[in-house]
Design a protein around this motif. Structure first.
Motif, PDB file in Angstrom:
ATOM      1  N   ASP A 145       0.829  -1.213   0.000  1.00 24.56           N
ATOM      2  CA  ASP A 145       0.000   0.000   0.000  1.00 24.56           C
ATOM      3  C   ASP A 145       0.865   1.266   0.000  1.00 24.56           C
ATOM      4  O   ASP A 145       0.422   2.341   0.318  1.00 24.56           O
ATOM      5  CB  ASP A 145      -0.986  -0.010   1.181  1.00 24.56           C
ATOM      6  CG  ASP A 145      -0.283   0.013   2.532  1.00 24.56           C
ATOM      7  OD1 ASP A 145       0.972   0.006   2.562  1.00 24.56           O
ATOM      8  OD2 ASP A 145      -0.990   0.026   3.559  1.00 24.56           O
TER       9      ASP A 145
ATOM     10  N   ASN B  36       7.309   4.935   7.113  1.00 26.47           N
ATOM     11  CA  ASN B  36       7.070   5.676   8.358  1.00 26.47           C
ATOM     12  C   ASN B  36       7.207   4.686   9.530  1.00 26.47           C
ATOM     13  O   ASN B  36       7.401   3.488   9.322  1.00 26.47           O
ATOM     14  CB  ASN B  36       5.745   6.446   8.303  1.00 26.47           C
ATOM     15  CG  ASN B  36       4.510   5.564   8.361  1.00 26.47           C
ATOM     16  OD1 ASN B  36       4.549   4.469   8.924  1.00 26.47           O
ATOM     17  ND2 ASN B  36       3.410   6.052   7.789  1.00 26.47           N
TER      18      ASN B  36
ATOM     19  N   THR C 208       5.140   3.393  11.708  1.00 25.38           N
ATOM     20  CA  THR C 208       4.156   2.302  11.752  1.00 25.38           C
ATOM     21  C   THR C 208       4.541   1.217  10.763  1.00 25.38           C
ATOM     22  O   THR C 208       4.541   0.024  11.087  1.00 25.38           O
ATOM     23  CB  THR C 208       2.758   2.848  11.400  1.00 25.38           C
ATOM     24  OG1 THR C 208       2.479   3.945  12.245  1.00 25.38           O
ATOM     25  CG2 THR C 208       1.696   1.778  11.550  1.00 25.38           C
ATOM     26  N   GLN C 209       4.860   1.642   9.546  1.00 21.84           N
ATOM     27  CA  GLN C 209       5.237   0.680   8.505  1.00 21.84           C
ATOM     28  C   GLN C 209       6.530  -0.042   8.864  1.00 21.84           C
ATOM     29  O   GLN C 209       6.678  -1.239   8.626  1.00 21.84           O
ATOM     30  CB  GLN C 209       5.402   1.415   7.165  1.00 21.84           C
ATOM     31  CG  GLN C 209       4.099   1.966   6.627  1.00 21.84           C
ATOM     32  CD  GLN C 209       4.334   2.972   5.507  1.00 21.84           C
ATOM     33  OE1 GLN C 209       5.342   3.686   5.510  1.00 21.84           O
ATOM     34  NE2 GLN C 209       3.415   3.047   4.564  1.00 21.84           N
TER      35      GLN C 209
ATOM     36  N   ARG D  21       5.845  -2.558  11.447  1.00 28.59           N
ATOM     37  CA  ARG D  21       5.077  -3.628  10.827  1.00 28.59           C
ATOM     38  C   ARG D  21       6.030  -4.549  10.062  1.00 28.59           C
ATOM     39  O   ARG D  21       5.941  -5.761  10.116  1.00 28.59           O
ATOM     40  CB  ARG D  21       4.051  -2.998   9.873  1.00 28.59           C
ATOM     41  CG  ARG D  21       2.954  -3.926   9.417  1.00 28.59           C
ATOM     42  CD  ARG D  21       1.825  -3.137   8.761  1.00 28.59           C
ATOM     43  NE  ARG D  21       2.191  -2.683   7.425  1.00 28.59           N
ATOM     44  CZ  ARG D  21       1.442  -1.877   6.677  1.00 28.59           C
ATOM     45  NH1 ARG D  21       0.286  -1.420   7.107  1.00 28.59           N
ATOM     46  NH2 ARG D  21       1.846  -1.512   5.483  1.00 28.59           N
TER      47      ARG D  21
ATOM     48  N   ASP E  16       4.877   9.708  13.993  1.00 26.64           N
ATOM     49  CA  ASP E  16       4.935   8.808  12.851  1.00 26.64           C
ATOM     50  C   ASP E  16       5.290   9.557  11.565  1.00 26.64           C
ATOM     51  O   ASP E  16       6.162   9.149  10.805  1.00 26.64           O
ATOM     52  CB  ASP E  16       3.540   8.168  12.692  1.00 26.64           C
ATOM     53  CG  ASP E  16       3.591   6.872  11.911  1.00 26.64           C
ATOM     54  OD1 ASP E  16       4.703   6.404  11.620  1.00 26.64           O
ATOM     55  OD2 ASP E  16       2.524   6.336  11.592  1.00 26.64           O
ATOM     56  N   ARG E  17       4.608  10.683  11.380  1.00 23.47           N
ATOM     57  CA  ARG E  17       4.750  11.352  10.087  1.00 23.47           C
ATOM     58  C   ARG E  17       6.105  12.050   9.898  1.00 23.47           C
ATOM     59  O   ARG E  17       6.408  12.527   8.807  1.00 23.47           O
ATOM     60  CB  ARG E  17       3.598  12.332   9.864  1.00 23.47           C
ATOM     61  CG  ARG E  17       3.585  13.524  10.781  1.00 23.47           C
ATOM     62  CD  ARG E  17       2.351  14.375  10.453  1.00 23.47           C
ATOM     63  NE  ARG E  17       1.878  15.112  11.600  1.00 23.47           N
ATOM     64  CZ  ARG E  17       2.215  16.376  11.835  1.00 23.47           C
ATOM     65  NH1 ARG E  17       3.006  17.005  11.018  1.00 23.47           N
ATOM     66  NH2 ARG E  17       1.751  16.993  12.910  1.00 23.47           N
TER      67      ARG E  17
HETATM   68  C1  LIG Z   1       2.089   5.442   8.078  1.00 22.91           C
HETATM   69  O1  LIG Z   1       1.822   4.293   7.339  1.00 22.91           O
HETATM   70  C2  LIG Z   1       0.548   3.703   7.593  1.00 22.91           C
HETATM   71  C3  LIG Z   1       0.511   2.372   6.875  1.00 22.91           C
HETATM   72  O2  LIG Z   1       0.779   2.491   5.506  1.00 22.91           O
HETATM   73  C4  LIG Z   1      -0.520   4.667   7.131  1.00 22.91           C
HETATM   74  O3  LIG Z   1      -1.804   4.102   7.354  1.00 22.91           O
HETATM   75  C5  LIG Z   1      -0.376   5.966   7.924  1.00 22.91           C
HETATM   76  O4  LIG Z   1      -1.292   6.907   7.410  1.00 22.91           O
HETATM   77  C6  LIG Z   1       1.029   6.503   7.801  1.00 22.91           C
HETATM   78  N1  LIG Z   1       1.168   7.568   8.769  1.00 22.91           N
HETATM   79  C7  LIG Z   1       1.409   8.817   8.426  1.00 22.91           C
HETATM   80  C8  LIG Z   1       1.408   9.786   9.537  1.00 22.91           C
HETATM   81  O5  LIG Z   1       1.648   9.144   7.278  1.00 22.91           O
END
Ligand SMILES: *[C@@H]1O[C@H](CO)[C@@H](O)[C@H](O)[C@H]1NC(C)=O
Length: 448
Positions: free
Chosen positions: A37, A47, A49-50, A53, A68-69
């Motif tokens: 994705d 980022n 989270t990814q 993961r 995260d961003r």
């Molecule tokens: C980080 O990645 C996740 C998974 O792809 C996404 O859902 C999320 O929006 C992203 N976070 C930011 C802050 O961009």
């Protein structure tokens, strides 16, 4: 997805995205699909989270790393040579209009247990501890020879022909010491190991010239880096493709590349949808039975709380640990960037230590690199195969790209792009200057 296309491209790595852009400009109808994705495939920037993961089974990132961003962590470290092919492709396609670049602040080399700066000016070269006074004179003669050498002008050859003379014989001719040879071959010509010594010198001359002209153009180091991480590069070319009618589908699984009874590709299946096409371009992960492994590379992505010691507090750098210095066959590379590049939280630095795997214990192999970093806050280690296609794709019209290799720059990626382009279209890639945004707007205004 049920439609006809000229080309379906699988995977959104940089190689695939550049081709997508170039083919769309030429009027080809392109569908570009990725199972992930996010853009970038194996060479994406993730980022937090990814990243968690990918490496930690989705475990939540520690809160003190920040937002995260703020994170765009490259999975594969590479820098752009300031005067290199990728910069040419970016400027000719005007993809630069949506990107911002920053210079990498310093280039360093590990020698006799210490980190030394690769001199970026004549002044620094004179002061550099890397060579003694007499060796500096010999090296100067060597560099003067390299700089004035033109293969098509025998007057510059001084009786030697670099298309046939081995690099080791050129070094011997100038009487250079082993340490200097290491430095030139690995820190300037950026060879990963020593097999180049037994090949004609022209290849190494071209690499040295690229390094020096990139350095001369940008100062401090020969490297450039895009703000927000390397993932910006494939996305830039995807936007270009979309402007010219390319269709993008992320988060779409690819179940099958379909061929007819003659073994020629006819389409791609995802679930019970089929998109038809006459050509497929993909990265190795989409065509596992058409690729072979050539090497394995280990990469350790490290989060640091400050700059690494002995790099003059540089906000970004490359450190090369030449193989000879640590008793290996392949160099160890460290690539460093920081919050100054919008890739990590405030005050954090990212360093990626990588090398080609030589033993059954790759973690130990990167130790000499890790030990230069100072305290490591978080570490993510990956061992990946480097693959290349087993055929050129002209039979079945399925063209497979090479994985990103262990080099620290994009020159080999661009070679692969040009090579694929020629196989796919039947002609050489000739870069034409695309109109700039201003010119396009002027034309549109004039037309109304
Ligand atoms: C980080 O990645 C996740 C998974 O792809 C996404 O859902 C999320 O929006 C992203 N976070 C930011 C802050 O961009």
């Amino acid at each position: 997805m049920d439609e006809n296309y000229d080309v379906i491209i699988l995977g959104t790595g940089l190689t695939e995205c550049i081709l997508s852009g170039l083919l769309s400009i030429e009027g080809k109808k392109v569908l570009h699909v990725d199972r992930n994705d996010y853009y970038g495939g194996a060479s994406a920037s993730l980022n937090l989270t990814q990243l968690y993961r990918h490496f930690r089974n989705g475990e939540a990132p520690p809160a003190d790393l920040g937002r995260d961003r703020d994170y765009n962590v490259d999975l594969i470290p590479k820098f752009m040579m300031g005067n290199g092919e990728l910069v040419k492709i970016l400027t000719h396609t005007d993809v630069t209009r949506n990107l911002e670049f920053k210079q990498i602040a310093g280039s360093f080399v590990y020698r006799d247990g210490k980190i030394a700066k690769v001199p970026s000016t004549e002044m620094e070269a004179v002061r550099s501890p890397l060579m003694g006074i007499f060796e500096k004179r010999r090296a100067k003669k060597f560099f003067e020879y390299v700089q004035q050498y033109r293969q098509d002008d025998p007057k510059t050859h001084q009786g030697m022909d670099m298309a046939t003379t081995l690099m080791r014989d050129v070094y011997a001719h100038f009487g250079l010491e082993p340490g200097t040879i290491d430095f030139i071959g690995h820190s300037l010509a950026l060879h990963l190991e020593d097999s180049y010594l037994n090949r004609p010198a022209l290849e190494t001359f071209t690499r040295i010239t690229l390094y020096m002209s990139s350095m001369a153009r940008w100062g401090k180091s020969p490297y450039l880096y895009p703000l927000y991480g390397l993932g910006e590069l494939p996305q830039g070319f995807s936007r270009l493709s979309a402007v010219y009618g390319g269709t993008y589908m992320l988060n779409k699984k690819v179940d099958e590349i379909i061929c007819d009874e003659n073994g020629k590709v006819t389409g791609v299946r995802s679930g019970d949808e089929i998109a038809k096409c006459t050509q497929v371009i993909c990265d190795p992960s989409y065509a596992p039975n058409k690729v072979k492994k050539t090497a394995r590379v280990i990469r350790a992505i490290c989060f640091l709380k400050g700059p690494i010691p002995n790099t003059e507090n540089a906000d970004s750098f490359q450190v090369i640990i030449p193989q000879n210095q640590v008793g290996r066959k392949n160099d160890i590379y460290i690539a460093g960037v920081s919050s100054a590049h919008n890739v990590c939280g405030k005050d954090y630095h990212l360093a990626i230590v990588s090398t080609i795997v030589e033993t059954d214990n790759p973690q130990t192999e990167i130790q000499p690199g890790l030990s230069l970093l100072g305290p490591i806050v978080e570490q993510f280690v990956e061992i990946a195969d480097i693959s290349e296609p087993t055929d050129d794709g002209t039979q079945d019209q399925i063209f497979v790209s090479k994985s990103f290799d262990a080099t620290s720059h994009f020159e080999t990626v661009c070679d692969d792009v040009k090579d694929l382009y020629k196989r796919v279209t039947g002609h050489e890639l000739v870069l034409k200057q695309r109109k700039t945004q201003e010119e396009e707007q002027q034309e549109m205004a004039a037309a109304h």
